[in-house]
Design a protein around this motif. Structure first.
Motif, PDB file in Angstrom:
ATOM      1  N   GLN A 291       0.815  -1.207   0.000  1.00  0.00           N
ATOM      2  CA  GLN A 291       0.000   0.000   0.000  1.00  0.00           C
ATOM      3  C   GLN A 291       0.856   1.268   0.000  1.00  0.00           C
ATOM      4  OE1 GLN A 291      -0.514  -2.786   1.651  1.00  0.00           O
ATOM      5  NE2 GLN A 291      -2.550  -2.911   2.595  1.00  0.00           N
ATOM      6  N   LYS A 292       1.953   1.246   0.739  1.00  0.00           N
ATOM      7  CA  LYS A 292       2.835   2.427   0.800  1.00  0.00           C
ATOM      8  C   LYS A 292       3.493   2.688  -0.552  1.00  0.00           C
ATOM      9  CE  LYS A 292       3.888   2.366   5.760  1.00  0.00           C
ATOM     10  NZ  LYS A 292       2.781   1.469   6.108  1.00  0.00           N
ATOM     11  N   ILE A 293       3.953   1.615  -1.198  1.00  0.00           N
ATOM     12  CA  ILE A 293       4.564   1.763  -2.524  1.00  0.00           C
ATOM     13  C   ILE A 293       3.532   2.275  -3.519  1.00  0.00           C
ATOM     14  CG2 ILE A 293       5.708   0.550  -4.404  1.00  0.00           C
ATOM     15  CD1 ILE A 293       6.771  -1.442  -2.333  1.00  0.00           C
ATOM     16  N   VAL A 294       2.342   1.700  -3.469  1.00  0.00           N
ATOM     17  CA  VAL A 294       1.266   2.111  -4.367  1.00  0.00           C
ATOM     18  C   VAL A 294       0.922   3.587  -4.142  1.00  0.00           C
ATOM     19  CG1 VAL A 294      -1.207   1.834  -4.810  1.00  0.00           C
ATOM     20  CG2 VAL A 294       0.265  -0.172  -4.689  1.00  0.00           C
ATOM     21  N   TYR A 295       0.900   4.009  -2.890  1.00  0.00           N
ATOM     22  CA  TYR A 295       0.531   5.390  -2.576  1.00  0.00           C
ATOM     23  C   TYR A 295       1.503   6.380  -3.225  1.00  0.00           C
ATOM     24  CZ  TYR A 295      -1.248   9.325   0.125  1.00  0.00           C
ATOM     25  OH  TYR A 295      -1.820  10.531   0.488  1.00  0.00           O
ATOM     26  N   VAL A 296       2.795   6.052  -3.224  1.00  0.00           N
ATOM     27  CA  VAL A 296       3.796   6.943  -3.821  1.00  0.00           C
ATOM     28  C   VAL A 296       3.545   7.100  -5.320  1.00  0.00           C
ATOM     29  CG1 VAL A 296       6.243   7.223  -4.354  1.00  0.00           C
ATOM     30  CG2 VAL A 296       5.549   6.445  -2.083  1.00  0.00           C
ATOM     31  N   PHE A 297       3.342   5.970  -6.024  1.00  0.00           N
ATOM     32  CA  PHE A 297       3.064   6.026  -7.463  1.00  0.00           C
ATOM     33  C   PHE A 297       1.770   6.794  -7.732  1.00  0.00           C
ATOM     34  CE2 PHE A 297       6.142   2.590  -7.695  1.00  0.00           C
ATOM     35  CZ  PHE A 297       6.745   2.793  -8.928  1.00  0.00           C
ATOM     36  N   ALA A 298       0.751   6.533  -6.918  1.00  0.00           N
ATOM     37  CA  ALA A 298      -0.540   7.181  -7.113  1.00  0.00           C
ATOM     38  C   ALA A 298      -0.440   8.685  -6.903  1.00  0.00           C
ATOM     39  CB  ALA A 298      -1.571   6.576  -6.159  1.00  0.00           C
ATOM     40  N   TRP A 299       0.298   9.108  -5.896  1.00  0.00           N
ATOM     41  CA  TRP A 299       0.455  10.530  -5.613  1.00  0.00           C
ATOM     42  C   TRP A 299       1.100  11.258  -6.785  1.00  0.00           C
ATOM     43  CZ3 TRP A 299       4.518  13.982  -5.108  1.00  0.00           C
ATOM     44  CH2 TRP A 299       4.225  15.199  -4.495  1.00  0.00           C
ATOM     45  N   SER A 308      -8.388  11.704 -10.297  1.00  0.00           N
ATOM     46  CA  SER A 308      -9.047  11.532  -9.009  1.00  0.00           C
ATOM     47  C   SER A 308      -8.184  10.639  -8.120  1.00  0.00           C
ATOM     48  CB  SER A 308     -10.430  10.903  -9.188  1.00  0.00           C
ATOM     49  OG  SER A 308     -10.322   9.537  -9.518  1.00  0.00           O
ATOM     50  N   GLY A 309      -8.414  10.710  -6.815  1.00  0.00           N
ATOM     51  CA  GLY A 309      -7.632   9.885  -5.908  1.00  0.00           C
ATOM     52  C   GLY A 309      -7.855   8.405  -6.142  1.00  0.00           C
ATOM     53  N   ALA A 310      -9.102   8.015  -6.376  1.00  0.00           N
ATOM     54  CA  ALA A 310      -9.434   6.598  -6.533  1.00  0.00           C
ATOM     55  C   ALA A 310      -8.776   6.003  -7.768  1.00  0.00           C
ATOM     56  CB  ALA A 310     -10.948   6.430  -6.609  1.00  0.00           C
ATOM     57  N   GLU A 311      -8.880   6.680  -8.919  1.00  0.00           N
ATOM     58  CA  GLU A 311      -8.307   6.104 -10.129  1.00  0.00           C
ATOM     59  C   GLU A 311      -6.784   6.140 -10.104  1.00  0.00           C
ATOM     60  OE1 GLU A 311      -9.853   8.205 -13.486  1.00  0.00           O
ATOM     61  OE2 GLU A 311      -9.280  10.171 -12.728  1.00  0.00           O
ATOM     62  N   SER A 312      -6.207   7.113  -9.388  1.00  0.00           N
ATOM     63  CA  SER A 312      -4.749   7.137  -9.236  1.00  0.00           C
ATOM     64  C   SER A 312      -4.279   5.923  -8.442  1.00  0.00           C
ATOM     65  CB  SER A 312      -4.305   8.418  -8.525  1.00  0.00           C
ATOM     66  OG  SER A 312      -4.665   9.559  -9.257  1.00  0.00           O
ATOM     67  N   LEU A 313      -4.983   5.620  -7.340  1.00  0.00           N
ATOM     68  CA  LEU A 313      -4.627   4.458  -6.527  1.00  0.00           C
ATOM     69  C   LEU A 313      -4.814   3.161  -7.303  1.00  0.00           C
ATOM     70  CD1 LEU A 313      -6.189   5.441  -3.075  1.00  0.00           C
ATOM     71  CD2 LEU A 313      -3.759   5.137  -3.585  1.00  0.00           C
ATOM     72  N   ALA A 314      -5.915   3.063  -8.040  1.00  0.00           N
ATOM     73  CA  ALA A 314      -6.178   1.845  -8.811  1.00  0.00           C
ATOM     74  C   ALA A 314      -5.123   1.646  -9.886  1.00  0.00           C
ATOM     75  CB  ALA A 314      -7.570   1.917  -9.440  1.00  0.00           C
ATOM     76  N   LYS A 408      -9.968  12.964  -3.075  1.00  0.00           N
ATOM     77  CA  LYS A 408      -9.433  12.336  -1.867  1.00  0.00           C
ATOM     78  C   LYS A 408      -8.759  11.015  -2.211  1.00  0.00           C
ATOM     79  CE  LYS A 408     -10.765  10.859   2.789  1.00  0.00           C
ATOM     80  NZ  LYS A 408     -11.897  10.662   3.737  1.00  0.00           N
ATOM     81  N   MET A 409      -7.592  10.796  -1.623  1.00  0.00           N
ATOM     82  CA  MET A 409      -6.821   9.589  -1.933  1.00  0.00           C
ATOM     83  C   MET A 409      -6.503   8.850  -0.632  1.00  0.00           C
ATOM     84  SD  MET A 409      -3.479   9.247  -4.402  1.00  0.00           S
ATOM     85  CE  MET A 409      -2.274   9.787  -3.206  1.00  0.00           C
ATOM     86  N   GLU A 410      -7.277   7.818  -0.362  1.00  0.00           N
ATOM     87  CA  GLU A 410      -7.095   7.054   0.869  1.00  0.00           C
ATOM     88  C   GLU A 410      -7.265   5.572   0.561  1.00  0.00           C
ATOM     89  OE1 GLU A 410      -9.391   6.595   5.109  1.00  0.00           O
ATOM     90  OE2 GLU A 410      -9.142   8.607   4.273  1.00  0.00           O
ATOM     91  N   ILE A 411      -6.268   4.765   0.942  1.00  0.00           N
ATOM     92  CA  ILE A 411      -6.297   3.337   0.648  1.00  0.00           C
ATOM     93  C   ILE A 411      -7.168   2.604   1.648  1.00  0.00           C
ATOM     94  CG2 ILE A 411      -4.892   1.243   0.485  1.00  0.00           C
ATOM     95  CD1 ILE A 411      -2.603   2.895  -0.470  1.00  0.00           C
ATOM     96  N   SER A 412      -7.956   1.675   1.152  1.00  0.00           N
ATOM     97  CA  SER A 412      -8.820   0.870   2.008  1.00  0.00           C
ATOM     98  C   SER A 412      -7.972   0.067   3.005  1.00  0.00           C
ATOM     99  CB  SER A 412      -9.659  -0.095   1.158  1.00  0.00           C
ATOM    100  OG  SER A 412     -10.324  -1.028   1.966  1.00  0.00           O
ATOM    101  N   ASN A 413      -8.507  -0.089   4.213  1.00  0.00           N
ATOM    102  CA  ASN A 413      -7.803  -0.853   5.248  1.00  0.00           C
ATOM    103  C   ASN A 413      -8.062  -2.350   5.160  1.00  0.00           C
ATOM    104  OD1 ASN A 413      -6.606   1.400   6.505  1.00  0.00           O
ATOM    105  ND2 ASN A 413      -8.525   1.857   7.589  1.00  0.00           N
TER     106      ASN A 413
END
Length: 602
Positions: A291-299, A308-314, A408-413
């Motif tokens: 999740q942390k690695i994904v968050y960096v790429f998504a940001w 959008s935050g969701a499509e960036s994370l996906a 908003k960009m927040e990864i599901s727990n």
């Protein structure tokens, strides 16, 4: 009578040409090649290379292998006995220098021995009198019987000579303009299938392609970045070596016997790797590392491309996870995602690959050679990362954003288990399902290819007499009217527009067709076989094909996504189904974008 356990023939590359001093060098060179035995109906083939030989028949999968030399006017073939079929009448247990060995005999002659946990067959010789050698014919005599051998016509499909032609031109005027033509063609195709051409954000398209190009230059041309990717690739190769420990435990008799048949290699090398990577991915997800690695790429993608935050994370999640696992990262947002965001999610899933199958592809292309594994691991990793922004570009052309979205960009727990052990267990279960699914798909699709080829080649091609014309026109790369040839012909123009060497466009077209109509596993198996056979003229074609195939974009994936993502948002299954074909086009175009950009600078 007792029989020895089956083992693979041991081929010894013996420097015997130094003994070939009785004949002129020109005559020795004339012996090298492939020869059919004329008086055996061309069913027996003798292949002489520089210092080794293979003696095989059409009606048998077995072949005699060994080394050869010429003494006087005699051609001497030294080959290993076949201990899997040889009968023995006695054996001796011997201890020499404190090391035990078991020796087998037949009629007083040693057949083989077991020492140091290895079975070594003995070599026997077969002598032929050389009567005449010409450019296309050779006459040998054995025990007063004349044997006439005709030189087999060397076809490109069976020749490894093309490996000497594996050259790349690097960045040049030709590669640049061919690449620009390819990009323009792909963008035009996406434009034609767009649901709202006026709403396309061309700045976003330009930024996405620029990110890809910069990344390609960094990975392929900047030494310290290349070294960094090789370090990451080394991690994947090391993981594969860890898998070997479990493989040895389960399939120890196969491993120690050194059986290297294609099926056995696939079952005990590729499939276990998929299972282990699935378990490892599940554990890393549970720990929160992915999740942390994904968050960096998504940001980074959200900031640069204004997503959008969701499509960036996906999109970032698809780099590491599969097309049905990545949506779990954004599960809370799925039900409220716009049509364009869902399109981006689906296209990204088809354009990238998961860690488990990445390891499988490394095995298909790199085999057991660590250097080749490292080489293709680097390119496969680069392909998966580069295809993430490429999928966004394709998706935003095909279905442009016209609605307001949540930044908003927040990864599901959500976790894959309540503890680490359960996460490993769950990942293992999913990995087993995936491995069985891969094996089943390959079995079924390859069987369907064989059935289709029987209809096209044996019935239609032979009936119309066009098989020979196709074989002649393709310099032996294709035997006749086959499904592979049809795929190649259909997609060859697109391959040329992308910058593939004109000599290889049908081959790359075939691979693109196999990936899209069947699946990428079948295509990567074909690419590995083509690479090994040396049928490509340009190394760039192999590299571009590696990027083209790196993704899940095939018709079966439409159903997988509708079922997988639809289970998370059952009320929107209809929308997912309506986006299926466009998502397939988007995922395919994303892989092609990546291949074109790499082809421009490689």
């Amino acid at each position: 009578m007792r029989k020895l356990l089956p083992v693979l023939f041991i081929v010894i590359a013996f420097p015997c040409l130094s003994n070939n001093t009785s004949l002129p060098d020109s005559l020795l060179q004339s012996l090298i090649g492939e020869w059919n035995y004329q008086n055996l109906g061309n069913s027996k083939l003798l292949a002489l290379s520089k210092d080794s030989f293979t003696l095989s028949t059409d009606n048998s999968e077995e072949a005699l292998k060994g080394f050869w030399l010429v003494e006087g006017s005699k051609l001497i073939l030294n080959f290993a006995l076949k201990p899997d079929t040889a009968e023995v009448d006695s054996s001796v247990y011997l201890v020499s220098d404190g090391k035990p060995s078991l020796i087998y005999f037949k009629d007083g002659k040693e057949l083989a021995r077991i020492a140091d946990d290895a079975l070594t067959p003995s070599y026997v010789s077969k002598d032929y009198e050389i009567i005449d050698v010409q450019s296309d014919k050779m006459v040998l005599e054995e025990n007063g019987i004349s044997l006439i051998l005709n030189r087999k016509e060397i076809k490109l499909k069976a020749s490894s000579a093309n490996k000497d032609l594996y050259k790349t031109e690097g960045i040049s005027f030709n590669s640049i303009w061919r690449g620009l033509v390819g990009l323009a063609t792909l963008i035009f195709i996406a434009f034609l299938f767009s649901s709202n051409r006026k709403a396309i954000s061309w700045p976003l398209v330009g930024k996405g392609l620029l990110i890809q190009l910069i990344f390609a230059i960094l990975v392929l041309k900047v030494p310290f970045v290349t070294s960094g990717f090789e370090i990451v690739s080394g991690f994947f190769i090391k993981i594969i070596s860890f898998t070997q420990e479990g493989t040895d435990f389960l399939f120890g008799s196969f491993v120690t016997g050194k059986i290297e048949m294609a099926l056995i290699n696939f079952v005990i090398q590729v499939l276990p790797t998929i299972v282990f990577f699935a378990a490892l991915t599940s554990l890393l997800y549970y720990w929160g590392v992915l999740q942390k690695i994904v968050y960096v790429f998504a940001w980074l993608m959200r900031k640069v491309m204004k997503l959008s935050g969701a499509e960036s994370l996906a999109a970032a999640g698809n780099i590491f996870l599969g097309q049905t696992e990545s949506p779990l990262l954004i599960r809370p947002y799925l039900d409220k995602m716009t049509k364009s965001e869902l399109m981006c999610l689906m296209s990204g899933g088809m354009a990238t690959i998961a860690g488990g199958v990445l390891a499988a592809y490394i095995g298909f292309l790199g085999g057991s050679d660590p250097v080749q594994q490292m080489f293709y691991a680097k390119h496969l990793l680069a392909a998966s990362v580069m295809s993430a922004p490429a999928a966004i570009v394709a998706a935003k052309i095909l279905v442009p954003e016209t609605e307001s979205f949540n930044e908003k960009m927040e990864i599901s727990n959500e976790r894959f288990g309540s503890n680490a052990l359960e996460a490993i267990a769950n990942g293992t279960t999913e990995g087993i399902k995936l491995a069985v699914n891969v094996a089943g798909m390959l079995l079924v699709f390859i069987a369907f290819i064989a059935m289709a080829n029987y209809i096209f080649q044996d019935l239609i091609g032979a009936g119309l007499g066009i098989n020979e014309k196709i074989a002649e026109a393709t310099n032996g790369r294709y035997d006749g009217l086959s499904l592979q040839f049809i795929f190649g012909l259909v997609f060859a123009p697109l391959s040329w527009l992308m910058g593939v060497a004109k000599e290889d466009i049908v081959l790359v077209g075939q691979l693109l067709g196999e990936k899209t109509i069947l699946n990428e596993f079948v295509a990567y198996v074909s690419l590995g076989e083509m690479k090994e056979a040396g049928v490509f003229v340009s190394e760039k074609s192999i590299i571009m094909a590696t990027y083209i195939l790196c993704g899940f974009a095939n018709f079966a994936s439409i159903g997988i996504q509708i079922g997988g993502i639809g289970s998370l948002i059952p009320g929107r299954k209809g929308l997912l189904a309506s986006l299926g074909i466009r998502a397939l086009i988007g995922g395919t175009l994303a892989s092609l974008f990546t291949a074109v950009l790499v082809g421009m600078i490689y």
